[in-house]
Write a protein that holds these residues in place. Structure first.
Motif, PDB file in Angstrom:
ATOM      1  N   PRO A 166       0.821  -1.215   0.000  1.00  9.32           N
ATOM      2  CA  PRO A 166       0.000   0.000   0.000  1.00  9.32           C
ATOM      3  C   PRO A 166       0.854   1.263   0.000  1.00  9.32           C
ATOM      4  CG  PRO A 166      -0.729  -1.553   1.689  1.00  9.32           C
ATOM      5  CD  PRO A 166       0.580  -2.047   1.172  1.00  9.32           C
ATOM      6  N   ASN A 167       0.318   2.306  -0.617  1.00  7.61           N
ATOM      7  CA  ASN A 167       0.973   3.602  -0.627  1.00  7.61           C
ATOM      8  C   ASN A 167       0.070   4.611   0.064  1.00  7.61           C
ATOM      9  OD1 ASN A 167       3.294   2.928  -2.444  1.00  7.61           O
ATOM     10  ND2 ASN A 167       1.610   2.464  -3.837  1.00  7.61           N
ATOM     11  N   TYR A 168       0.700   5.548   0.752  1.00 10.37           N
ATOM     12  CA  TYR A 168      -0.047   6.522   1.538  1.00 10.37           C
ATOM     13  C   TYR A 168       0.442   7.933   1.223  1.00 10.37           C
ATOM     14  CZ  TYR A 168      -1.110   2.279   4.163  1.00 10.37           C
ATOM     15  OH  TYR A 168      -1.505   1.009   4.519  1.00 10.37           O
ATOM     16  N   ASP A 204       5.367   4.431   1.294  1.00  7.80           N
ATOM     17  CA  ASP A 204       4.774   3.099   1.256  1.00  7.80           C
ATOM     18  C   ASP A 204       4.731   2.506   2.664  1.00  7.80           C
ATOM     19  OD1 ASP A 204       7.263   1.943   1.875  1.00  7.80           O
ATOM     20  OD2 ASP A 204       7.719   1.430  -0.196  1.00  7.80           O
ATOM     21  N   ARG A 250       0.468   5.473  -8.966  1.00 10.00           N
ATOM     22  CA  ARG A 250       0.253   4.607  -7.805  1.00 10.00           C
ATOM     23  C   ARG A 250      -1.072   4.952  -7.123  1.00 10.00           C
ATOM     24  NH1 ARG A 250       5.299   2.414  -5.867  1.00 10.00           N
ATOM     25  NH2 ARG A 250       7.088   3.268  -6.985  1.00 10.00           N
ATOM     26  N   SER A 272      -3.829   4.443  -0.763  1.00  8.26           N
ATOM     27  CA  SER A 272      -4.741   3.734   0.128  1.00  8.26           C
ATOM     28  C   SER A 272      -5.420   4.668   1.122  1.00  8.26           C
ATOM     29  CB  SER A 272      -3.982   2.637   0.887  1.00  8.26           C
ATOM     30  OG  SER A 272      -3.457   1.675  -0.010  1.00  8.26           O
ATOM     31  N   GLN A 273      -4.650   5.585   1.688  1.00  3.05           N
ATOM     32  CA  GLN A 273      -5.189   6.552   2.650  1.00  3.05           C
ATOM     33  C   GLN A 273      -4.400   7.849   2.522  1.00  3.05           C
ATOM     34  OE1 GLN A 273      -7.776   5.940   4.568  1.00  3.05           O
ATOM     35  NE2 GLN A 273      -7.883   3.735   4.927  1.00  3.05           N
ATOM     36  N   THR A 303      -8.046   5.903  -3.016  1.00  8.89           N
ATOM     37  CA  THR A 303      -9.079   4.872  -2.977  1.00  8.89           C
ATOM     38  C   THR A 303      -9.710   4.748  -1.595  1.00  8.89           C
ATOM     39  OG1 THR A 303      -7.445   3.158  -2.450  1.00  8.89           O
ATOM     40  CG2 THR A 303      -7.926   3.555  -4.783  1.00  8.89           C
ATOM     41  N   GLY A 304      -9.043   5.272  -0.585  1.00  6.71           N
ATOM     42  CA  GLY A 304      -9.537   5.182   0.784  1.00  6.71           C
ATOM     43  C   GLY A 304     -10.063   6.501   1.292  1.00  6.71           C
ATOM     44  N   SER A 312      -3.292   3.918   9.759  1.00  7.26           N
ATOM     45  CA  SER A 312      -3.761   2.935   8.780  1.00  7.26           C
ATOM     46  C   SER A 312      -3.459   1.514   9.222  1.00  7.26           C
ATOM     47  CB  SER A 312      -3.107   3.207   7.411  1.00  7.26           C
ATOM     48  OG  SER A 312      -3.425   4.500   6.948  1.00  7.26           O
ATOM     49  N   GLU A 364      -0.457   0.288  10.104  1.00 11.79           N
ATOM     50  CA  GLU A 364       0.899  -0.172   9.815  1.00 11.79           C
ATOM     51  C   GLU A 364       1.775   0.006  11.062  1.00 11.79           C
ATOM     52  OE1 GLU A 364       1.385  -1.632   7.092  1.00 11.79           O
ATOM     53  OE2 GLU A 364      -0.004  -0.806   5.615  1.00 11.79           O
TER      54      GLU A 364
END
Length: 345
Positions: A2-4, A20, A61, A64-65, A92-93, A323, A325
């Motif tokens: 996931p990328n943030y 990431d 890319r 995600s958040q 997307t989030g 998120s 992580e």
């Protein structure tokens, strides 16, 4: 992986970083002020999307958040107002909005408990518990507080020079520095209506500015290290900032065992966890930072602060933590190193 997207949105500049899940920073960019309260929502959103778009580049890319670190009333804004704009960038989030004070704290540590003291244009102290702001002191703006801040120091400089010019206060090297900054020539024989013309010009030039602009005079106290008046201002700024930090550590008047923010118990609390200093008064005016830590040590709270330049690292740390992580010493170090490489590049 996931990328943030993490954004540190200040009143004068916005910093965005793509990171990431491992803590590797993949893109970084800046833009103008991104705080909706000080800039207005439209210009702020434009700055936020500009910095974010540049940080993402043409990688394509998905995000995600996204997390925005902001100050003050911006924290109350609906996240949907921002999400609609970031969807066009690949989000997307969700969008999360967090305090820039927390971002500054996490720029100095990956731990979830500790204290932060920020002194730039304004000044604020905080106790952080379990990754949240548990207690905050000052940060109330130039009219109600911000004691020891850049504004506060700048106002003290202007007042000291005004007093020196008409004999109410001692002579000071700050006079020459301030008059030169404002383009005023001091002629002891040049008077108007019984007042030095230089002082009359000082009055006009100071009052034609907004109050907060007095912060531009703050660096002068560090440019006159041997001046007694400048040293006194530094000492009083440090005392005020130490009081702010100890007040935050003690939790305020409603907290159990509170001692007015200056008790040994609150100082010991500061020493128990990481202490992060941010803002130009503390990071560039090392005399103030040293004096603050000396006062903490005298109160029983000896601790070496971590100095941070801004909240970009902390915003990246928070977007990962929020998120789900894990951020440990290795990930934290990777964030700092990879972000520094992007900035230097």
């Amino acid at each position: 992986m996931p990328n943030y997207l993490a954004i540190d949105a200040g009143g004068t500049s916005t910093r965005a970083v793509l990171v990431d899940a491992s803590g590797e920073c993949l893109g970084y960019a800046t833009a103008g002020g991104g705080n909706p309260v000080s800039r207005g929502f439209g210009p702020a959103l434009e700055a936020l999307t500009e910095a974010s778009g540049k940080a993402l580049g043409d990688t394509g890319r998905p995000i995600s958040q996204a997390l925005l670190a902001m100050a003050g009333a911006s924290l109350e804004l609906p996240t949907q107002l921002f999400r609609d704009a970031f969807v066009t960038l690949g989000l997307t989030g969700n969008v999360m909005i967090e305090s820039d004070l927390l971002a500054a704290f996490y720029s100095g540590t990956f731990h979830d408990d500790g204290h932060a003291l920020i002194a730039g244009t304004g000044a604020v102290g905080a106790r952080i518990e379990a990754g949240q702001l548990a207690s905050v002191a000052d940060g109330t703006g130039w009219l109600l507080g911000d004691s020891g801040s850049g504004f506060w120091i700048g106002r003290e400089v202007a007042q000291a020079v005004g007093a020196a010019l008409d004999g109410r206060g001692p002579a000071t090297a700050l006079t020459g520095l301030l008059l030169a900054e404002l383009g005023i020539v001091l002629d002891p024989l040049d008077r108007t209506q019984g007042r030095l013309r230089a002082q009359q010009q000082l009055i006009l030039k100071v009052y034609e500015r907004s109050a907060i602009e007095l912060s531009r005079f703050a660096p002068m106290v560090f440019a006159a290290p041997g001046d007694a008046v400048a040293q006194d201002i530094v000492a009083r700024a440090a005392e005020a900032l130490a009081g702010t930090l100890l007040a935050a550590a003690s939790g305020g008047p409603g907290a159990t065992g509170n001692q007015g923010g200056r008790g040994a118990g609150s100082a010991a609390g500061v020493a128990a966890g990481p202490l992060v200093f941010g803002g130009s008064v503390l990071t560039k005016g090392r005399a103030v930072a040293t004096a603050v830590t000396d006062r903490l040590a005298a109160a029983g709270g000896a601790v070496a602060p971590v100095l941070v330049d801004d909240g970009t690292v902390g915003a990246a740390v928070m977007v990962l933590k929020r998120s789900g992580e894990a951020v440990d010493a290795t990930v934290f170090g990777r964030i700092k190193a990879s972000l520094a490489a992007l900035r230097d590049g």
